[in-house]
Design a protein around this motif. Structure first.
Motif, PDB file in Angstrom:
ATOM      1  N   GLN A 256      31.363  38.242  35.992  1.00  0.00           N
ATOM      2  CA  GLN A 256      31.116  39.684  35.969  1.00  0.00           C
ATOM      3  C   GLN A 256      29.634  39.975  36.112  1.00  0.00           C
ATOM      4  OE1 GLN A 256      33.589  42.384  35.589  1.00  0.00           O
ATOM      5  NE2 GLN A 256      31.765  43.296  36.505  1.00  0.00           N
ATOM      6  N   THR A 257      28.803  39.291  35.349  1.00  0.00           N
ATOM      7  CA  THR A 257      27.365  39.571  35.389  1.00  0.00           C
ATOM      8  C   THR A 257      26.705  38.998  36.631  1.00  0.00           C
ATOM      9  OG1 THR A 257      26.837  37.592  34.080  1.00  0.00           O
ATOM     10  CG2 THR A 257      27.213  39.647  32.876  1.00  0.00           C
ATOM     11  N   LEU A 258      27.219  37.875  37.139  1.00  0.00           N
ATOM     12  CA  LEU A 258      26.563  37.211  38.264  1.00  0.00           C
ATOM     13  C   LEU A 258      27.136  37.597  39.622  1.00  0.00           C
ATOM     14  CD1 LEU A 258      26.184  33.610  36.797  1.00  0.00           C
ATOM     15  CD2 LEU A 258      24.418  35.384  36.956  1.00  0.00           C
ATOM     16  N   LEU A 259      28.436  37.869  39.666  1.00  0.00           N
ATOM     17  CA  LEU A 259      29.092  38.134  40.944  1.00  0.00           C
ATOM     18  C   LEU A 259      29.707  39.519  41.036  1.00  0.00           C
ATOM     19  CD1 LEU A 259      31.025  34.740  41.346  1.00  0.00           C
ATOM     20  CD2 LEU A 259      28.667  35.278  42.009  1.00  0.00           C
ATOM     21  N   GLY A 260      29.738  40.248  39.906  1.00  0.00           N
ATOM     22  CA  GLY A 260      30.355  41.571  39.907  1.00  0.00           C
ATOM     23  C   GLY A 260      31.865  41.531  39.942  1.00  0.00           C
ATOM     24  N   ARG A 261      32.462  40.387  39.528  1.00  0.00           N
ATOM     25  CA  ARG A 261      33.919  40.241  39.508  1.00  0.00           C
ATOM     26  C   ARG A 261      34.366  39.878  38.104  1.00  0.00           C
ATOM     27  NH1 ARG A 261      33.017  36.978  44.274  1.00  0.00           N
ATOM     28  NH2 ARG A 261      33.837  35.118  43.241  1.00  0.00           N
ATOM     29  N   PRO A 262      35.479  40.430  37.632  1.00  0.00           N
ATOM     30  CA  PRO A 262      35.937  40.117  36.276  1.00  0.00           C
ATOM     31  C   PRO A 262      36.110  38.611  36.065  1.00  0.00           C
ATOM     32  CG  PRO A 262      37.186  41.939  37.188  1.00  0.00           C
ATOM     33  CD  PRO A 262      36.367  41.393  38.319  1.00  0.00           C
ATOM     34  N   ALA A 263      35.690  38.155  34.916  1.00  0.00           N
ATOM     35  CA  ALA A 263      35.844  36.739  34.589  1.00  0.00           C
ATOM     36  C   ALA A 263      37.306  36.434  34.283  1.00  0.00           C
ATOM     37  CB  ALA A 263      34.971  36.378  33.396  1.00  0.00           C
ATOM     38  N   ARG A 264      37.755  35.279  34.692  1.00  0.00           N
ATOM     39  CA  ARG A 264      39.108  34.831  34.349  1.00  0.00           C
ATOM     40  C   ARG A 264      39.165  34.556  32.846  1.00  0.00           C
ATOM     41  NH1 ARG A 264      37.651  32.535  39.264  1.00  0.00           N
ATOM     42  NH2 ARG A 264      39.172  32.715  40.975  1.00  0.00           N
ATOM     43  N   THR A 265      40.260  34.924  32.220  1.00  0.00           N
ATOM     44  CA  THR A 265      40.402  34.777  30.778  1.00  0.00           C
ATOM     45  C   THR A 265      41.052  33.445  30.415  1.00  0.00           C
ATOM     46  OG1 THR A 265      42.600  35.771  30.747  1.00  0.00           O
ATOM     47  CG2 THR A 265      40.692  37.272  30.558  1.00  0.00           C
ATOM     48  N   TYR A 266      40.945  33.108  29.148  1.00  0.00           N
ATOM     49  CA  TYR A 266      41.618  31.903  28.656  1.00  0.00           C
ATOM     50  C   TYR A 266      43.132  32.058  28.795  1.00  0.00           C
ATOM     51  CZ  TYR A 266      43.025  28.050  25.680  1.00  0.00           C
ATOM     52  OH  TYR A 266      43.614  26.897  25.200  1.00  0.00           O
ATOM     53  N   ARG A 267      43.636  33.250  28.566  1.00  0.00           N
ATOM     54  CA  ARG A 267      45.075  33.474  28.698  1.00  0.00           C
ATOM     55  C   ARG A 267      45.524  33.213  30.142  1.00  0.00           C
ATOM     56  NH1 ARG A 267      48.998  35.653  25.629  1.00  0.00           N
ATOM     57  NH2 ARG A 267      47.457  36.195  24.027  1.00  0.00           N
ATOM     58  N   GLN A 268      44.716  33.618  31.094  1.00  0.00           N
ATOM     59  CA  GLN A 268      45.054  33.343  32.496  1.00  0.00           C
ATOM     60  C   GLN A 268      45.096  31.842  32.740  1.00  0.00           C
ATOM     61  OE1 GLN A 268      42.627  35.399  35.384  1.00  0.00           O
ATOM     62  NE2 GLN A 268      43.289  34.097  37.077  1.00  0.00           N
ATOM     63  N   TRP A 269      44.098  31.124  32.222  1.00  0.00           N
ATOM     64  CA  TRP A 269      44.099  29.660  32.369  1.00  0.00           C
ATOM     65  C   TRP A 269      45.362  29.066  31.740  1.00  0.00           C
ATOM     66  CZ3 TRP A 269      44.580  25.558  29.156  1.00  0.00           C
ATOM     67  CH2 TRP A 269      44.360  24.292  29.725  1.00  0.00           C
ATOM     68  N   ALA A 270      45.740  29.552  30.562  1.00  0.00           N
ATOM     69  CA  ALA A 270      46.930  29.043  29.874  1.00  0.00           C
ATOM     70  C   ALA A 270      48.184  29.261  30.708  1.00  0.00           C
ATOM     71  CB  ALA A 270      47.068  29.708  28.506  1.00  0.00           C
TER      72      ALA A 270
END
Length: 280
Positions: A256-270
């Motif tokens: 989000q801060t570096l690319l302007g895109r939401p970071a993937r969450t741990y729940r998504q990884w799970a």
């Protein structure tokens, strides 16, 4: 202009190769054992063994950008070879552990710190990516969860901000292909601070079944972990988790801060990795 990817058998290396190749860029995957590499069609493969400087020349031929895994053996010789070959930019997958106290003597930080210093002493433009804990570290629980065994932890309420490996790959690709991260050292985390207990609750919710958590003593954890890793590494990890037991983890840079895109969450990884925790 060729981009060389070291550590090309790893998940992050593979993800970077795929992204660069899909973008139509010339990619070379490097490994000490290139016959073991699996890469997309059109990706060049080269032998690069840090203990065999004779492999450096062909691996670095026509290379202008390098994604580097932190292996200190032979690193200063590799840096000299990269300078001589005309490499313009090195993106290092370092570690946030280099920022810790006494990092020089910390077994978690030592490899990355040595490589950072070798690059800092060079004439190469460098970017240091310093991720914190990977979400994929949770795969260490897979066997126990698959066997319906409790997860035993000395510090179940230690806070970390696990980062999805695909986020690291996205940031690495930006560093390799753009200019916004050139010359920077960035600490990377996921978007949320989660305790180990909370991570296990996410996994339990994803799998639709209970995952018991048992707190054990530090001595018991030392004995268990010592079966699989050297004692200094065990001590360093337990010290880290003990220090993280006192409050939320700091959220550093993310996609989000570096690319302007939401970071993937741990729940998504799970969700994406639920099959790894299936019952055996």
């Amino acid at each position: 202009m060729t981009t060389l990817i070291t550590g090309a058998r790893g998940r992050i290396g593979q993800a970077i190769i795929s992204r660069l190749q899909s973008a139509g860029l010339t990619v070379r995957a490097a490994s000490a054992n290139p016959a073991e590499l699996t890469v997309p069609d059109g990706v060049d493969v080269a032998e690069l063994a840090l203990d065999r400087p004779e492999t450096f020349g062909s691996a670095l031929r026509d290379v202008r950008r390098v994604f580097l895994y932190p292996e200190p053996a032979g690193i200063r010789e590799l840096v000299k070879a990269a300078e001589a070959a005309g490499v313009e930019h090195v993106v290092l997958l370092s570690s946030s552990s280099v920022l810790g106290p006494d990092a020089e003597n910390d077994p978690l930080a030592g490899h990355s710190l040595q490589v950072e210093r070798a690059l800092a002493d060079s004439d190469l433009a460098c970017t240091f990516l310093r991720p914190d804990a990977f979400a994929s570290n949770s795969l260490g629980w897979a066997y126990f969860i698959g066997q319906s065994m409790p997860i035993q932890l000395a510090y179940p309420d230690a806070h970390i901000a696990p980062i999805h490996p695909e986020d690291i790959a996205d940031i690495a690709v930006e560093a390799l292909t753009g200019t916004s991260l050139t010359g920077r050292s960035v600490t990377l985390t996921g978007p949320d601070s989660l305790t180990f207990r909370e991570q296990l609750a996410v996994l339990a919710d994803t799998l639709g079944r209970q995952i018991p958590v048992e707190q054990i003593t530090r001595a018991e954890a030392e004995q268990q972990m010592g079966r699989h890793m050297p004692a200094p590494m065990v001590t360093a990890l337990l010290d880290l988790w003990e220090a993280a037991n006192h409050g939320p983890a700091v959220i550093a840079d993310t996609t989000q801060t570096l690319l302007g895109r939401p970071a993937r969450t741990y729940r998504q990884w799970a969700r994406e990795n639920a099959a790894a925790f299936a019952r055996h």
